[in-house]
Design a protein around this motif. Structure first.
Motif, PDB file in Angstrom:
ATOM      1  N   LEU A 120      69.705 -94.973  98.688  1.00 35.55           N
ATOM      2  CA  LEU A 120      71.001 -94.845  98.042  1.00 35.55           C
ATOM      3  C   LEU A 120      71.302 -96.106  97.232  1.00 35.55           C
ATOM      4  O   LEU A 120      70.829 -97.199  97.557  1.00 35.55           O
ATOM      5  CB  LEU A 120      72.093 -94.611  99.089  1.00 35.55           C
ATOM      6  CG  LEU A 120      71.909 -93.304  99.871  1.00 35.55           C
ATOM      7  CD1 LEU A 120      72.691 -93.323 101.160  1.00 35.55           C
ATOM      8  CD2 LEU A 120      72.336 -92.121  99.024  1.00 35.55           C
ATOM      9  N   GLU A 121      72.087 -95.927  96.187  1.00 37.32           N
ATOM     10  CA  GLU A 121      72.292 -97.022  95.233  1.00 37.32           C
ATOM     11  C   GLU A 121      73.139 -98.150  95.794  1.00 37.32           C
ATOM     12  O   GLU A 121      72.863 -99.318  95.554  1.00 37.32           O
ATOM     13  CB  GLU A 121      72.942 -96.474  93.961  1.00 37.32           C
ATOM     14  CG  GLU A 121      73.078 -97.502  92.846  1.00 37.32           C
ATOM     15  CD  GLU A 121      73.661 -96.903  91.585  1.00 37.32           C
ATOM     16  OE1 GLU A 121      73.755 -97.633  90.586  1.00 37.32           O
ATOM     17  OE2 GLU A 121      74.024 -95.706  91.599  1.00 37.32           O
ATOM     18  N   HIS A 122      74.189 -97.816  96.542  1.00 38.94           N
ATOM     19  CA  HIS A 122      75.122 -98.832  97.030  1.00 38.94           C
ATOM     20  C   HIS A 122      75.259 -98.765  98.544  1.00 38.94           C
ATOM     21  O   HIS A 122      75.081 -97.704  99.162  1.00 38.94           O
ATOM     22  CB  HIS A 122      76.506 -98.634  96.397  1.00 38.94           C
ATOM     23  CG  HIS A 122      76.508 -98.793  94.907  1.00 38.94           C
ATOM     24  ND1 HIS A 122      76.187 -99.989  94.289  1.00 38.94           N
ATOM     25  CD2 HIS A 122      76.779 -97.910  93.911  1.00 38.94           C
ATOM     26  CE1 HIS A 122      76.271 -99.823  92.982  1.00 38.94           C
ATOM     27  NE2 HIS A 122      76.614 -98.586  92.726  1.00 38.94           N
ATOM     28  N   LEU A 123      75.617 -99.896  99.122  1.00 41.34           N
ATOM     29  CA  LEU A 123      75.841 -99.959 100.567  1.00 41.34           C
ATOM     30  C   LEU A 123      76.955 -99.006 100.992  1.00 41.34           C
ATOM     31  O   LEU A 123      76.870 -98.358 102.040  1.00 41.34           O
ATOM     32  CB  LEU A 123      76.194-101.397 100.963  1.00 41.34           C
ATOM     33  CG  LEU A 123      76.508-101.654 102.434  1.00 41.34           C
ATOM     34  CD1 LEU A 123      75.367-101.214 103.327  1.00 41.34           C
ATOM     35  CD2 LEU A 123      76.819-103.133 102.654  1.00 41.34           C
ATOM     36  N   TYR A 124      77.986 -98.907 100.161  1.00 44.54           N
ATOM     37  CA  TYR A 124      79.080 -98.003 100.496  1.00 44.54           C
ATOM     38  C   TYR A 124      78.587 -96.569 100.624  1.00 44.54           C
ATOM     39  O   TYR A 124      79.039 -95.823 101.502  1.00 44.54           O
ATOM     40  CB  TYR A 124      80.167 -98.087  99.420  1.00 44.54           C
ATOM     41  CG  TYR A 124      81.360 -97.210  99.701  1.00 44.54           C
ATOM     42  CD1 TYR A 124      81.501 -95.977  99.060  1.00 44.54           C
ATOM     43  CD2 TYR A 124      82.328 -97.599 100.613  1.00 44.54           C
ATOM     44  CE1 TYR A 124      82.588 -95.158  99.327  1.00 44.54           C
ATOM     45  CE2 TYR A 124      83.423 -96.774 100.890  1.00 44.54           C
ATOM     46  CZ  TYR A 124      83.544 -95.559 100.241  1.00 44.54           C
ATOM     47  OH  TYR A 124      84.611 -94.751 100.513  1.00 44.54           O
ATOM     48  N   PHE A 125      77.644 -96.163  99.775  1.00 44.29           N
ATOM     49  CA  PHE A 125      77.104 -94.803  99.857  1.00 44.29           C
ATOM     50  C   PHE A 125      76.332 -94.600 101.163  1.00 44.29           C
ATOM     51  O   PHE A 125      76.399 -93.526 101.775  1.00 44.29           O
ATOM     52  CB  PHE A 125      76.184 -94.515  98.671  1.00 44.29           C
ATOM     53  CG  PHE A 125      76.881 -94.508  97.329  1.00 44.29           C
ATOM     54  CD1 PHE A 125      78.257 -94.370  97.241  1.00 44.29           C
ATOM     55  CD2 PHE A 125      76.152 -94.643  96.160  1.00 44.29           C
ATOM     56  CE1 PHE A 125      78.900 -94.360  96.011  1.00 44.29           C
ATOM     57  CE2 PHE A 125      76.788 -94.637  94.919  1.00 44.29           C
ATOM     58  CZ  PHE A 125      78.163 -94.497  94.846  1.00 44.29           C
ATOM     59  N   ALA A 126      75.579 -95.607 101.569  1.00 47.14           N
ATOM     60  CA  ALA A 126      74.807 -95.498 102.811  1.00 47.14           C
ATOM     61  C   ALA A 126      75.743 -95.349 104.010  1.00 47.14           C
ATOM     62  O   ALA A 126      75.488 -94.543 104.917  1.00 47.14           O
ATOM     63  CB  ALA A 126      73.911 -96.721 102.983  1.00 47.14           C
ATOM     64  N   LEU A 127      76.833 -96.106 104.021  1.00 47.86           N
ATOM     65  CA  LEU A 127      77.788 -96.002 105.119  1.00 47.86           C
ATOM     66  C   LEU A 127      78.471 -94.638 105.121  1.00 47.86           C
ATOM     67  O   LEU A 127      78.669 -94.029 106.172  1.00 47.86           O
ATOM     68  CB  LEU A 127      78.823 -97.123 105.018  1.00 47.86           C
ATOM     69  CG  LEU A 127      78.289 -98.539 105.238  1.00 47.86           C
ATOM     70  CD1 LEU A 127      79.388 -99.571 104.976  1.00 47.86           C
ATOM     71  CD2 LEU A 127      77.743 -98.702 106.656  1.00 47.86           C
ATOM     72  N   GLN A 128      78.824 -94.151 103.935  1.00 53.54           N
ATOM     73  CA  GLN A 128      79.473 -92.837 103.856  1.00 53.54           C
ATOM     74  C   GLN A 128      78.508 -91.736 104.283  1.00 53.54           C
ATOM     75  O   GLN A 128      78.907 -90.781 104.962  1.00 53.54           O
ATOM     76  CB  GLN A 128      79.973 -92.575 102.432  1.00 53.54           C
ATOM     77  CG  GLN A 128      80.812 -91.307 102.305  1.00 53.54           C
ATOM     78  CD  GLN A 128      82.042 -91.321 103.182  1.00 53.54           C
ATOM     79  OE1 GLN A 128      82.806 -92.289 103.170  1.00 53.54           O
ATOM     80  NE2 GLN A 128      82.239 -90.270 103.964  1.00 53.54           N
ATOM     81  N   ALA A 129      77.241 -91.859 103.908  1.00 52.22           N
ATOM     82  CA  ALA A 129      76.248 -90.861 104.320  1.00 52.22           C
ATOM     83  C   ALA A 129      76.089 -90.853 105.837  1.00 52.22           C
ATOM     84  O   ALA A 129      75.920 -89.789 106.443  1.00 52.22           O
ATOM     85  CB  ALA A 129      74.911 -91.152 103.638  1.00 52.22           C
ATOM     86  N   ALA A 130      76.152 -92.028 106.456  1.00 50.64           N
ATOM     87  CA  ALA A 130      76.084 -92.098 107.921  1.00 50.64           C
ATOM     88  C   ALA A 130      77.311 -91.433 108.538  1.00 50.64           C
ATOM     89  O   ALA A 130      77.199 -90.681 109.521  1.00 50.64           O
ATOM     90  CB  ALA A 130      75.976 -93.551 108.367  1.00 50.64           C
ATOM     91  N   LEU A 131      78.486 -91.686 107.986  1.00 47.07           N
ATOM     92  CA  LEU A 131      79.711 -91.045 108.481  1.00 47.07           C
ATOM     93  C   LEU A 131      79.616 -89.525 108.384  1.00 47.07           C
ATOM     94  O   LEU A 131      80.140 -88.795 109.239  1.00 47.07           O
ATOM     95  CB  LEU A 131      80.916 -91.545 107.680  1.00 47.07           C
ATOM     96  CG  LEU A 131      81.395 -92.962 107.994  1.00 47.07           C
ATOM     97  CD1 LEU A 131      82.311 -93.476 106.879  1.00 47.07           C
ATOM     98  CD2 LEU A 131      82.137 -92.988 109.331  1.00 47.07           C
ATOM     99  N   ASP A 132      78.923 -89.049 107.351  1.00 44.55           N
ATOM    100  CA  ASP A 132      78.787 -87.603 107.141  1.00 44.55           C
ATOM    101  C   ASP A 132      77.635 -86.996 107.939  1.00 44.55           C
ATOM    102  O   ASP A 132      77.356 -85.795 107.807  1.00 44.55           O
ATOM    103  CB  ASP A 132      78.577 -87.313 105.653  1.00 44.55           C
ATOM    104  CG  ASP A 132      79.816 -87.625 104.825  1.00 44.55           C
ATOM    105  OD1 ASP A 132      80.926 -87.636 105.401  1.00 44.55           O
ATOM    106  OD2 ASP A 132      79.680 -87.877 103.615  1.00 44.55           O
ATOM    107  N   GLY A 133      76.952 -87.822 108.740  1.00 42.06           N
ATOM    108  CA  GLY A 133      75.904 -87.306 109.607  1.00 42.06           C
ATOM    109  C   GLY A 133      74.569 -87.063 108.941  1.00 42.06           C
ATOM    110  O   GLY A 133      73.722 -86.336 109.473  1.00 42.06           O
ATOM    111  N   LEU A 134      74.339 -87.683 107.770  1.00 40.37           N
ATOM    112  CA  LEU A 134      73.077 -87.462 107.059  1.00 40.37           C
ATOM    113  C   LEU A 134      71.924 -88.281 107.629  1.00 40.37           C
ATOM    114  O   LEU A 134      70.768 -88.038 107.301  1.00 40.37           O
ATOM    115  CB  LEU A 134      73.250 -87.798 105.576  1.00 40.37           C
ATOM    116  CG  LEU A 134      74.235 -86.925 104.795  1.00 40.37           C
ATOM    117  CD1 LEU A 134      74.280 -87.353 103.340  1.00 40.37           C
ATOM    118  CD2 LEU A 134      73.851 -85.456 104.915  1.00 40.37           C
ATOM    119  N   GLY A 135      72.210 -89.263 108.451  1.00 36.19           N
ATOM    120  CA  GLY A 135      71.166 -90.105 109.018  1.00 36.19           C
ATOM    121  C   GLY A 135      71.763 -91.347 109.629  1.00 36.19           C
ATOM    122  O   GLY A 135      72.977 -91.463 109.806  1.00 36.19           O
TER     123      GLY A 135
END
Length: 303
Positions: A217-232
């Motif tokens: 993912l491009e930004h750290l914020y995206f990685a954190l949001q993806a984790a919140l959404d259960g993607l990994g």
């Protein structure tokens, strides 16, 4: 008769180019063309009767006279800016910080500063650039740059540790009884902190663990949001995930197995270290940082 002072536009062009060692970056900072910067510096060199830069192909470097002149005029320009601010009915403080840090740590606390100091207007900008590439009109910069630099005052405002985090629902689908179980999960990465997973795995002596999948993912914020959404699963940083852990949106399945990072630092010019406005804001940040550090020790053991 020659004027007592050289043109201020030439001085500003020289200070910006000298600080960044780039005519192009100076042009971007001052919103003019490369040619305008070159013209202003040539005019200043003619006025002074000395060469301020050596041109080395596409690069430039300061001459000895140029370095001495830069070291002399930079504090003077800062003093002018400070004096101008002091005459305004509402003082303006320009702060630049990392984007995700700003959204997840600084913004939630900024209201407290505004309540305590309503006469100060804080202008927040974000960026990933190192301090040396930022505009000169910034008052306070917050970065993860720990190394001392001549002419800059740096002080750690916030400790930081990092560790794996994920949404609680993900563990219900793919439980984690041991670190090797991570091989069944998707690792979420971001470009800015690409070594985070390998650094953490090395610290717990499990460098050979390979995830089932990886998602870049491009930004750290995206990685954190993806984790919140259960993607990994992603690597969480204490200052950025504390509220999510506290509210149960994220969990840290390996508890005290954390790794310390350099943390976050206040960066200002040394000559402005005792500026009353900057000191007020920096002292407030230090209090907020100390409060958070103590709270984090109870929230994530080892954090």
């Amino acid at each position: 008769m020659k004027p007592r002072l050289p043109p201020l536009t030439s001085i500003r062009a020289f200070e910006s180019a000298g600080r960044q060692l780039s005519f192009t970056q100076a042009a971007d900072e001052l919103s003019v063309t490369h040619g305008a910067i070159s013209h202003q510096i040539k005019a200043l060199e003619d006025w002074l009767g000395v060469k301020l830069f050596r041109r080395l192909g596409k690069k430039i470097e300061l001459t000895d006279q140029g370095r001495l002149y830069l070291d002399t005029i930079s504090p003077a320009l800062n003093a002018i800016a400070s004096a101008s601010r002091s005459l305004r009915s509402r003082e303006v403080l320009r702060v630049n910080a990392l984007p995700t840090f700003t959204m997840r740590w600084l913004f939630p606390r900024l209201a407290r500063f505004r309540e305590q100091y309503p006469e100060v207007e804080v202008e927040i900008s974000t960026g990933l650039e190192p301090y040396r590439r930022l505009p000169s009109n910034l008052d306070v910069v917050i970065r993860r740059e720990a190394e001392p630099v001549p002419g800059l005052y740096k002080r750690r405002v916030l400790n930081e540790s990092f560790f794996p985090v994920c949404a609680p629902g993900l563990l219900q689908r793919l439980p984690l009884a041991r670190i090797t179980d991570l091989s069944r999960h998707t690792f979420l990465h971001c470009h800015a902190r690409r070594s985070a997973w390998s650094d953490w795995l090395a610290s717990v002596q499990h460098s050979r663990v390979v995830p089932a999948e990886s998602l870049e993912l491009e930004h750290l914020y995206f990685a954190l949001q993806a984790a919140l959404d259960g993607l990994g699963m992603t690597i969480g940083y204490s200052s950025l995930v504390a509220s999510d852990i506290e509210d149960g949106r994220l969990v840290a399945p390996f508890g005290p197995l954390t790794v310390q990072s350099p943390g976050y630092f206040i960066i200002i010019r040394e000559e402005r270290r005792h500026d009353p406005l900057l000191k007020t804001f920096c002292d407030w940040l230090m209090v907020e940082g100390e409060r958070f550090n103590k709270h984090m020790e109870t929230l994530v053991p080892g954090g």
